[in-house]
Design an enzyme around this catalytic site. Structure first.
Site, PDB file in Angstrom:
ATOM      1  N   GLU A 185       7.076   3.538   4.541  1.00 47.68           N
ATOM      2  CA  GLU A 185       7.259   4.639   5.491  1.00 47.68           C
ATOM      3  C   GLU A 185       8.645   5.280   5.464  1.00 47.68           C
ATOM      4  O   GLU A 185       9.148   5.667   6.517  1.00 47.68           O
ATOM      5  CB  GLU A 185       6.969   4.109   6.900  1.00 47.68           C
ATOM      6  CG  GLU A 185       7.965   3.055   7.430  1.00 47.68           C
ATOM      7  CD  GLU A 185       7.576   1.615   7.160  1.00 47.68           C
ATOM      8  OE1 GLU A 185       6.785   1.358   6.240  1.00 47.68           O
ATOM      9  OE2 GLU A 185       8.081   0.726   7.886  1.00 47.68           O
ATOM     10  N   ASN A 186       9.282   5.409   4.300  1.00 52.32           N
ATOM     11  CA  ASN A 186      10.596   6.051   4.265  1.00 52.32           C
ATOM     12  C   ASN A 186      10.507   7.427   4.931  1.00 52.32           C
ATOM     13  O   ASN A 186       9.664   8.229   4.549  1.00 52.32           O
ATOM     14  CB  ASN A 186      11.060   6.216   2.828  1.00 52.32           C
ATOM     15  CG  ASN A 186      10.833   4.966   2.011  1.00 52.32           C
ATOM     16  OD1 ASN A 186      11.327   3.905   2.351  1.00 52.32           O
ATOM     17  ND2 ASN A 186      10.046   5.073   0.953  1.00 52.32           N
TER      18      ASN A 186
ATOM     19  N   GLY B 205       0.842  -1.188   0.000  1.00 51.31           N
ATOM     20  CA  GLY B 205       0.000   0.000   0.000  1.00 51.31           C
ATOM     21  C   GLY B 205       0.878   1.237   0.000  1.00 51.31           C
ATOM     22  O   GLY B 205       0.665   2.176  -0.763  1.00 51.31           O
TER      23      GLY B 205
ATOM     24  N   GLU C  67       1.324   5.533   7.685  1.00 54.54           N
ATOM     25  CA  GLU C  67       2.732   5.837   7.381  1.00 54.54           C
ATOM     26  C   GLU C  67       3.263   6.919   8.325  1.00 54.54           C
ATOM     27  O   GLU C  67       4.432   6.892   8.722  1.00 54.54           O
ATOM     28  CB  GLU C  67       2.890   6.265   5.924  1.00 54.54           C
ATOM     29  CG  GLU C  67       2.378   5.241   4.891  1.00 54.54           C
ATOM     30  CD  GLU C  67       2.841   3.823   5.148  1.00 54.54           C
ATOM     31  OE1 GLU C  67       4.019   3.632   5.513  1.00 54.54           O
ATOM     32  OE2 GLU C  67       2.019   2.890   5.003  1.00 54.54           O
TER      33      GLU C  67
HETATM   34 ZN   LIG Z   1       3.347  -0.042   7.818  1.00 54.44          ZN
END
Ligand SMILES: [Zn+2]
Length: 843
Positions: free
Chosen positions: A262-263, A259, A294
């Site tokens: 989360e950088n 989906g 995120e």
């Molecule tokens: Zn996650």
């Protein structure tokens, strides 16, 4: 894909003991053509045992040069993604120059050409162990470093990275150094991007997508930015630690497998979330949930990172729990927990009842390959539901106090589950370790069965979990509806002593869905449900009841026909789009397509079409009077536009060969009578259904693609071509899927088109071939494609003993890759449930 080593836990522990990675400078050159890009990495690190050796992770297409402390090393020493380093000094500087290959599977540096305008885009997905396909590193979560990234790109491109970036000369981009982060979180997104910029609370915000989606992103930018602002405000109230990075860019990227990712400061999200066509409000709610999920990772995952992949669940469960909580509490989507109940949790329940289930918190994850297999409905949905139970038990205040102490203690570092449990225990004074042993170290779902005025509390694994729930007692109203008489707390200990739930016309344990349990009602209450499910007030309580019916079908306790009777009686009056969507999808995807015997399928499909038509009529014109009496609690207006859209999609998808003229009329008119007008998604859906029945073919597909030459258009065309009831079309789809080089998204679309229950005879030979060609194809294309081939690519509609035996034989092949094996085990479980349900239907 060449063979690479998997990192074991023991190796990671040893390398962590030895190394202190300080700074990493990554310089990427994206101007070398469409096959490879240049990657130069300079790592400065300390070594606790001078003279010792270790190895570097790097997975290049060509390794040009390795220099350690001024000493040129032999690049040919690279083996299976590892480069040996010997004779380390106390302080070291390592330079690695390599050519890296672009990928088309969403792993490493993905390269995509937009068919809408021919523009190219690239983005990285370094997660788990794909970082070394982009830059050399000591690739494990607990060797954090400060990263400085520079990129040379074509001059008209925009480049986004973790830190604030600036273009220092035409095509040359430099990004501010990051605080200490793990290698799997380093990210770069580049291309002729369309960007929307804003600011909130001192944080620069950016939204980015490919140019061909610009108008659609612009249309939704206000909503996306509002949710982002609401998320930041919520997290800044909940956490003592402020947002720890210098900017927050959200990049919507093509052909993304997950989906979102989360950088830090450079979140990547699948660009299907930039809606090109009409969507329901529940779909917008899901996107909002992903956005704030995120954001939760910025604290939990990025600021404090798991020490090893065995605590991957801790990242995901926490983010997932916070996401639903923040969405429900701080955005306009106040019904988000119903979405959790109706959709997301079924992912967790299903995963937890398969042979492949594992504890939420496994005690041993030996290597990165095993970690990847655990990235599933247990880590997300069950873990989030377990945390919700924990919060119900500890109380909000103690939970957040413990979490904050944990974050403060480990900021910019790494931590384990035990660290979090100790912080929660200290903040609450409760035996959190004891709770965790029951909830996080075990597998399986508890069942609460009401019999003779008692709740019998059982589980498949014999270990019981404590539950803090509510029980709702519902009584008849004068008008024949149902209303809540009272709701009482229910504490079930883990000793199996059960509880007395009380009696009523309908007694519903877990009616507010705080739990992660299967519920079986007493016979009287189930009779009430059969006659009056639609009259139960509150969406969440109805979600629990539909969920109970669903898992009774999957468990072989409720015949498919009885489930469909429930649908026919109560779905036409349902007002929750969450529930209509979830029930229709299960009724179609599992019950009608797999569990109903072939002879009964046409009637079952027609029945479902009738339900969709009723829903559609209900949303014609003005709101109706005389809807089911839902008591005083639930008087909100249903989302008629959303209901109508779901009904239209359902009506198209259930059309049999007697209704192709109707679908053709809609397509010709460009609208469904009374609306909605056809947008690209509905057009492709209509055309797909016509193709399934042979009522449209290549000329119509080519014309549709000419009218919508986008990437989703290409996927629509691939889906339609694979769906044609013609041996040549099936063979072409098969060759592309198992022997071609399709990207992950085109492979999904092709597989979705290929298998059609209406074409069982035509597909008979392919269902056999599937099991002989899956293994080699999965090995050749890697884990992401293996997941596609075993998910939508699996012929689950062929629910017979023959298919079961073929799947079992395939699993006996020792050469099957881990990803293919896991996918096959899971689909085989669904297949067996379908076979059992068919047997029940046939009596
Ligand atoms: Zn996650």
């Amino acid at each position: 894909m060449s063979e690479t080593s998997v990192l074991t836990r023991a190796e990671a522990v040893e390398r962590h003991r030895l190394l202190d990675v300080r700074t990493v400078h990554v310089d990427l050159d994206l101007t070398l053509g469409r096959e490879v890009f240049g990657s130069t990495t300079v790592i400065r690190f300390g070594c606790t045992t001078p003279g010792a050796g270790t190895y570097l992770d790097v997975k290049p297409s060509g390794l040009r040069r390795v220099v350690l402390n001024g000493r040129e090393l032999d690049a040919a020493a690279l083996r299976a993604g590892r480069f040996p380093l010997t004779g380390l000094a106390a302080d070291n500087e390592l330079t690695v120059e390599a050519d890296m290959a672009y990928s088309h599977t969403g792993e490493g540096m993905h390269r995509f050409t937009d068919p809408a305008d021919g523009e190219d885009y690239v983005y990285t997905q370094a997660f788990l162990d794909d970082g070394p396909r982009v830059f050399a590193s000591f690739d494990q979560p607990d060797l954090k470093a400060r990263y400085t990234v520079c990129v040379t790109a074509p001059q008209q491109w925009t480049v986004v990275g973790n830190g604030v970036g600036r273009q220092v000369s035409p095509g040359r981009w430099e990004f501010a150094p990051t605080p200490p982060i793990s290698s799997y979180l380093v990210a770069v997104v580049a291309g002729p991007l369309h960007s929307v910029r804003a600011e909130h609370d001192g944080i620069p915000l950016g939204l980015h997508c490919r140019r061909s989606l610009a108008a659609h992103l612009d249309a939704d930018a206000a909503e996306l930015l509002e949710i982002t602002r609401q998320g930041f405000d919520h997290y800044h109230r909940a956490f003592r630690h402020r947002f720890p990075f210098d900017s927050y860019d959200q990049c919507f990227v093509p052909e993304f497998n997950a989906g979102a990712m989360e950088n830090p400061g450079c979140v990547t999200l699948r660009d299907d979330y930039v809606f090109r066509s009409a969507v329901t409000d529940t779909e917008r709610e899901h996107r909002a949930m992903v956005v704030v999920h995120e954001m939760a990772h910025m604290w939990f995952g990025d600021l404090v990172t798991m020490t090893w992949w065995d605590d991957l669940w801790l990242n995901e469960s926490f983010a997932e729990y916070m996401a639903y909580r923040v969405t429900a509490a701080s955005t306009r989507f106040t019904g988000a927990w119903t979405g959790f109940a109706a959709n997301r949790k079924t992912w967790g329940y299903d995963a937890d009842q398969r042979p492949s289930t594992h504890p939420v918190a496994p005690t041993t994850v030996e290597d990165t390959a095993q970690a990847l297999q655990n990235f599933d409905g247990i880590s997300y949905a069950k873990g989030a539901a377990a945390l919700r139970q924990l919060v119900a038990w500890l109380g909000e205040e103690a939970f957040l106090a413990g979490v904050n102490d944990h974050v403060d203690a480990h900021a910019f570092g790494n931590a384990t589950l035990d660290d979090l449990l100790r912080a929660l225990a200290a903040a609450s004074g409760r035996d959190v370790h004891g709770w965790a042993d029951r909830w996080l170290r075990t597998t399986g779902v508890d069942t609460l069965r009401v019999t003779d005025g008692r709740i019998a509390h059982t589980s498949a694994d014999g270990v019981l979990r404590p539950h803090r729930l509510t029980v709702g007692h519902y009584r008849r109203t004068a008008g024949g509806g149902l209303e809540l008489a009272d709701r009482v707390p229910l504490d079930l200990p883990a000793d199996g002593s059960g509880a007395r739930p009380g009696t009523a016309e309908l007694t519903l344990p877990n009616d507010t869905d705080l739990g992660f349990v299967k519920v079986r009602l007493d016979p009287g209450s189930w009779r009430t449900v059969r006659s009056s499910l639609g009259a139960v007030p509150e969406d969440l309580a109805r979600a629990v009841l539909w969920g109970s019916a669903r898992d009774q079908v999957l468990d072989g306790e409720l015949a498919p026909g009885e489930y469909l009777e429930l649908v026919a009686a109560h779905l036409p009056g349902e007002s929750s789009v969450h529930l209509v969507d979830a029930v229709l999808s299960f009724a179609r995807g599992f019950v009608v397509d797999c569990a109903v015997p072939p002879a009964g399928r046409p009637a079952a499909l027609a029945g479902l079409a009738g339900v969709c038509r009723s829903l559609l009529r209900r949303t014609d014109g003005e709101p109706e009077r005389g809807e089911p009496d839902r008591g005083e609690q639930d008087r909100s207006e249903p989302d008629r536009t959303g209901l109508r859209l779901v009904a239209v999609r359902g009506l198209i998808g259930t059309a049999d060969d007697t209704r192709t003229a109707e679908l053709r009329d809609w397509l010709a008119a460009g609208t469904v009578p009374g609306g909605p007008e056809l947008d690209p998604d509905l057009r492709w859906l209509l055309l797909l259904r016509l193709c399934v029945h042979g009522a449209a073919g290549e000329p119509e597909i080519a014309a549709a693609l000419a009218a919508d030459p986008s990437s989703t258009g290409e996927e629509g065309a691939a889906r339609c071509r694979a769906a044609l009831p013609d041996p040549g079309a099936k063979e072409a789809a098969w060759q592309a899927l198992f022997h071609g080089e399709l990207s992950n998204y085109l492979a999904s679309a092709t597989a979705e088109g290929l298998w059609q229950p209406e074409q069982a005879d035509l597909l008979d030979e392919l269902t056999v071939r599937y099991f002989t060609e899956l293994g080699p194809a999965a090995a050749r294309r890697g884990p992401a494609l293996a997941r596609v081939l075993t998910a939508v690519g699996f012929p689950v509609f062929a629910a017979t003993e023959r298919t079961v035996r073929a799947a079992e034989a395939c699993l006996a092949d020792p050469d099957l890759t881990a990803a293919a094996r896991r996918g096959l085990v899971d689909r085989l479980d669904t297949l067996r449930r379908a076979v059992r349900a068919r047997a029940l239907a046939e009596g």
